[in-house]
Motif scaffolding. Structure first.
Motif, PDB file in Angstrom:
ATOM      1  N   ILE A  46       4.519  17.396  47.652  1.00 29.64           N
ATOM      2  CA  ILE A  46       3.166  17.927  47.515  1.00 29.64           C
ATOM      3  C   ILE A  46       3.231  19.197  46.675  1.00 29.64           C
ATOM      4  O   ILE A  46       3.868  20.180  47.067  1.00 29.64           O
ATOM      5  CB  ILE A  46       2.536  18.230  48.889  1.00 29.64           C
ATOM      6  N   HIS A  47       2.563  19.162  45.523  1.00 31.82           N
ATOM      7  CA  HIS A  47       2.626  20.297  44.608  1.00 31.82           C
ATOM      8  C   HIS A  47       1.229  20.831  44.343  1.00 31.82           C
ATOM      9  O   HIS A  47       0.273  20.068  44.162  1.00 31.82           O
ATOM     10  CB  HIS A  47       3.266  19.871  43.282  1.00 31.82           C
ATOM     11  N   SER A  48       1.111  22.158  44.297  1.00 35.79           N
ATOM     12  CA  SER A  48      -0.178  22.817  44.055  1.00 35.79           C
ATOM     13  C   SER A  48      -0.161  23.529  42.711  1.00 35.79           C
ATOM     14  O   SER A  48       0.844  24.159  42.343  1.00 35.79           O
ATOM     15  CB  SER A  48      -0.474  23.837  45.165  1.00 35.79           C
ATOM     16  N   LEU A  56      -0.890  15.888  44.170  1.00 37.55           N
ATOM     17  CA  LEU A  56      -1.083  17.089  43.377  1.00 37.55           C
ATOM     18  C   LEU A  56      -2.375  17.764  43.832  1.00 37.55           C
ATOM     19  O   LEU A  56      -3.454  17.166  43.735  1.00 37.55           O
ATOM     20  CB  LEU A  56      -1.148  16.740  41.894  1.00 37.55           C
ATOM     21  N   ILE A  57      -2.254  18.987  44.332  1.00 33.89           N
ATOM     22  CA  ILE A  57      -3.416  19.737  44.810  1.00 33.89           C
ATOM     23  C   ILE A  57      -3.856  20.680  43.693  1.00 33.89           C
ATOM     24  O   ILE A  57      -3.089  21.553  43.278  1.00 33.89           O
ATOM     25  CB  ILE A  57      -3.070  20.563  46.068  1.00 33.89           C
ATOM     26  N   LEU A  58      -5.084  20.525  43.198  1.00 34.92           N
ATOM     27  CA  LEU A  58      -5.548  21.314  42.061  1.00 34.92           C
ATOM     28  C   LEU A  58      -6.759  22.166  42.443  1.00 34.92           C
ATOM     29  O   LEU A  58      -7.722  21.664  43.024  1.00 34.92           O
ATOM     30  CB  LEU A  58      -5.927  20.394  40.900  1.00 34.92           C
ATOM     31  N   GLU A  59      -6.693  23.454  42.112  1.00 34.84           N
ATOM     32  CA  GLU A  59      -7.836  24.333  42.383  1.00 34.84           C
ATOM     33  C   GLU A  59      -9.031  23.955  41.509  1.00 34.84           C
ATOM     34  O   GLU A  59     -10.182  24.036  41.945  1.00 34.84           O
ATOM     35  CB  GLU A  59      -7.445  25.785  42.136  1.00 34.84           C
ATOM     36  N   THR A 118      -4.566  22.826  52.528  1.00 33.84           N
ATOM     37  CA  THR A 118      -5.103  23.194  53.840  1.00 33.84           C
ATOM     38  C   THR A 118      -4.332  22.451  54.927  1.00 33.84           C
ATOM     39  O   THR A 118      -3.657  21.450  54.661  1.00 33.84           O
ATOM     40  CB  THR A 118      -6.586  22.808  53.946  1.00 33.84           C
ATOM     41  N   PRO A 119      -4.442  22.903  56.177  1.00 39.07           N
ATOM     42  CA  PRO A 119      -3.819  22.164  57.274  1.00 39.07           C
ATOM     43  C   PRO A 119      -4.311  20.715  57.353  1.00 39.07           C
ATOM     44  O   PRO A 119      -3.538  19.809  57.658  1.00 39.07           O
ATOM     45  CB  PRO A 119      -4.232  22.957  58.516  1.00 39.07           C
ATOM     46  N   ALA A 120      -5.601  20.492  57.046  1.00 38.18           N
ATOM     47  CA  ALA A 120      -6.138  19.125  57.082  1.00 38.18           C
ATOM     48  C   ALA A 120      -5.468  18.258  56.024  1.00 38.18           C
ATOM     49  O   ALA A 120      -5.142  17.086  56.279  1.00 38.18           O
ATOM     50  CB  ALA A 120      -7.652  19.151  56.888  1.00 38.18           C
ATOM     51  N   MET A 167       0.301  27.610  58.140  1.00 40.51           N
ATOM     52  CA  MET A 167      -0.183  26.237  58.375  1.00 40.51           C
ATOM     53  C   MET A 167       0.847  25.414  59.147  1.00 40.51           C
ATOM     54  O   MET A 167       0.510  24.694  60.089  1.00 40.51           O
ATOM     55  CB  MET A 167      -0.455  25.548  57.041  1.00 40.51           C
ATOM     56  N   LEU A 168       2.087  25.502  58.720  1.00 43.22           N
ATOM     57  CA  LEU A 168       3.139  24.701  59.354  1.00 43.22           C
ATOM     58  C   LEU A 168       3.312  25.084  60.815  1.00 43.22           C
ATOM     59  O   LEU A 168       3.534  24.220  61.676  1.00 43.22           O
ATOM     60  CB  LEU A 168       4.451  24.874  58.590  1.00 43.22           C
ATOM     61  N   THR A 169       3.194  26.368  61.111  1.00 41.09           N
ATOM     62  CA  THR A 169       3.284  26.817  62.500  1.00 41.09           C
ATOM     63  C   THR A 169       2.122  26.259  63.311  1.00 41.09           C
ATOM     64  O   THR A 169       2.301  25.756  64.434  1.00 41.09           O
ATOM     65  CB  THR A 169       3.282  28.352  62.566  1.00 41.09           C
TER      66      THR A 169
END
Length: 329
Positions: A139-141, A168-171, A184-186, A215-217
């Motif tokens: 997962i890459h942002s 791919l997470i894009l703003e 995001t956590p979701a 988020m991971l916590t």
């Protein structure tokens, strides 16, 4: 750590501000390397030697080493402007413990942002070379499609290996893009529903890493299953003294330099106009080794042996003074 001279045999423009260089030895072979490790590149700017540590984006199976560098910072900008095919460059390394060999697992989740993709790309390719059917989530942002590094290569690799799922997470992205905004956590829960059964490898800008750790916590990942790129040190402990500064004495010249509580030796030296070799500035590469006498606190002891510690050797970029000290480098 090995020092060697490499020749630039290739230069590729990855994005508008990211370039990859391929480096090969003048003769013989390259030292053994683990996917995710770093090297230090040496250069000269305005007649002064400079160096900087970069993660290799190549895998151990490649015939050459590759560095993929964003045009940010003095040394990186200089390399963008000057390093061309045919040029020779001095290199130290490889070094670093952020890799799937030192931190193995069967089902990795690779999380990155920006140029933090470089160790992940190396680790992904290396792992698939060893285990073609490996179950890997990647997962890459990034800010926008124009800022994506290795996007086409990643898609091709995922298409060739059924165990690889990537997102791919894009703003900023076209309306049809499935993952828009910031991670995001979701999103994590949907993309890696078996998160707690995986080990997570994390690399990217400090704010991204801090947000992802939270988020991971929250999602219940056990702390021992999180592995992070070593660049970036924990903050120094606040000094328990009322003194507004200490004195750092340079053994060779006798010069006295002010050092503030919580300030690194490297920062104090540079403010005073002293020149000391420093590459990673994060306690990883060992290039800023120095010998100290006095009360110090080390935030990193990577590359230092037990004998080094007993002898007062420290890494200037990741060491603070707890009183007056003397230093040799």
């Amino acid at each position: 750590m090995t020092s060697l001279t490499l020749t630039c045999i290739g230069r590729q423009q990855n994005t508008h501000d990211v370039v990859s260089w391929q480096l090969a030895p003048l003769s013989g072979g390259l030292p053994p390397v683990l996917a995710g490790q770093c090297i230090t590149l040496h250069t000269e700017i305005d007649g002064q030697p400079e160096c900087r540590a970069y993660t290799l984006s190549s895998s151990p199976q490649d015939a050459c080493w590759q560095v993929t560098i964003k045009d940010v910072g003095r040394v990186s900008h200089h390399l963008h402007q000057t390093l061309q095919v045919g040029d020779e460059t001095q290199v130290d390394g490889p070094f670093g413990d952020f890799n799937l060999t030192a931190l193995p697992c069967e089902r990795p989740l690779l999380l990155s942002a920006g140029s933090g993709i470089t160790p992940m790309w190396a680790m992904l390719r290396d792992e698939l070379a060893k285990r073609p059917d490996a179950d890997i989530r990647f997962i890459h942002s990034a800010r926008s499609p124009e800022d994506l590094i290795f996007a086409d290569e990643l898609a091709a690799l995922a298409a060739a290996h059924s165990g690889v799922r990537h997102a791919l997470i894009l703003e900023e992205a076209p309306t049809a893009h499935p993952w828009v905004g910031r991670l995001t956590p979701a999103m994590l829960a949907e993309l890696a529903p078996d998160l707690r059964g995986r080990h997570v490898y994390l690399c990217g800008p400090a704010p991204y890493m801090a947000a992802v750790r939270t988020m991971l916590t929250e999602l219940g990942l056990p702390p021992e299953q999180l592995h992070q790129e070593s660049f970036g040190l924990p903050p120094a402990e606040p000094a328990t003294t009322t003194s507004d500064h200490f004195w750092l004495t340079l053994k060779k010249s006798g010069k006295k330099v002010k050092i503030l509580p919580g300030q690194t030796l490297l920062a104090a030296l540079e403010v005073a106009g002293e020149t000391i070799m420093a590459a990673c500035r994060a306690g990883v590469c060992g290039s800023c080794r120095c010998t100290t006498t006095g009360d110090i606190e080390r935030q990193s002891v990577m590359t230092l042996s037990a004998q080094d510690l007993e002898s007062g050797v420290a890494l200037a970029c990741s060491c603070t003074a707890k009183g007056d000290i003397s230093l040799d480098y």
